[in-house]
Scaffold this motif. Structure first.
Motif, PDB file in Angstrom:
ATOM      1  N   LEU A  24     -76.031   0.467 -11.681  1.00 20.07           N
ATOM      2  CA  LEU A  24     -76.436   0.085 -13.036  1.00 20.07           C
ATOM      3  C   LEU A  24     -76.120  -1.382 -13.276  1.00 20.07           C
ATOM      4  O   LEU A  24     -75.168  -1.920 -12.754  1.00 20.07           O
ATOM      5  N   THR A  28     -79.798  -1.621 -18.024  1.00 22.33           N
ATOM      6  CA  THR A  28     -80.206  -0.259 -17.710  1.00 22.33           C
ATOM      7  C   THR A  28     -80.366   0.596 -18.960  1.00 22.33           C
ATOM      8  O   THR A  28     -79.468   0.689 -19.786  1.00 22.33           O
ATOM      9  N   ALA A 151     -74.952  -0.541 -20.935  1.00 21.16           N
ATOM     10  CA  ALA A 151     -76.257   0.113 -20.866  1.00 21.16           C
ATOM     11  C   ALA A 151     -76.860   0.222 -22.263  1.00 21.16           C
ATOM     12  O   ALA A 151     -76.257  -0.190 -23.249  1.00 21.16           O
TER      13      ALA A 151
END
Length: 168
Positions: A24, A28, A151
């Motif tokens: 990641l 992401t 994220a």
């Protein structure tokens, strides 16, 4: 003598999990992960948080996506984790199912992790039970805190949550 907790780490449901966290980056979108990748991500996260984790196979997993073991004496124990990659609010039926799974597995706690959120009925049902409900914002916080990953969660407009019968 220090008390020792021993856990049975053999279960035919366990599979080799992927290392999703290391792949990641800060752009992401968790909604771009497929269901297996999302379950692996959750397994990776709880491992980063200090638990011994095992991911279960995709089907006939008994309502468990991940089994985690907290090895601490007295406070530790078996934790069953269910991961729901949803756009809409997770229904109280999923929380009830998790509670039944906790009892069936003889676990000390159940954790339901989602990219979305929970309604009042879910929180009321979980109150005073060995259940933790982690919504999308808490998930993003834990990823940042324990894995250093910033994220995001952005579901496409045409997103369809899985049927409660089929699960994810």
């Amino acid at each position: 003598m220090r008390p020792v907790l021993e856990f049975n780490m053999v279960d035919p449901r366990f599979v080799e999990e992927q290392d999703i966290i290391s792949g990641l980056d800060n752009r992401t979108n968790l909604m771009d992960l497929n269901p297996r990748e999302f379950e692996s991500l959750i397994t990776n996260l709880f491992e980063k948080m200090g638990l011994e984790t095992r991911q279960t196979r995709p089907s006939r997993d008994g309502g468990v996506d991940c089994v985690a073991y907290d090895p601490r004496p007295i406070f530790g124990g078996k934790v069953v984790i269910q991961a729901k990659r949803y756009k809409n609010t997770v229904g109280v039926s999923a929380v009830r199912d998790l509670f039944g799974t906790v009892q069936n597995e003889g676990a000390s706690k159940g954790i339901l992790v989602t990219t979305s959120g929970f309604g009042r009925a879910s929180f009321e049902f979980a109150d005073h039970k060995p259940l933790e409900l982690l919504d999308g914002s808490n998930l993003l916080y834990l990823l940042a805190e324990h894995a250093g990953v910033e994220a995001k969660i952005e579901a496409p407009d045409d997103w369809k949550d899985p049927s409660p019968v089929l699960g994810e």
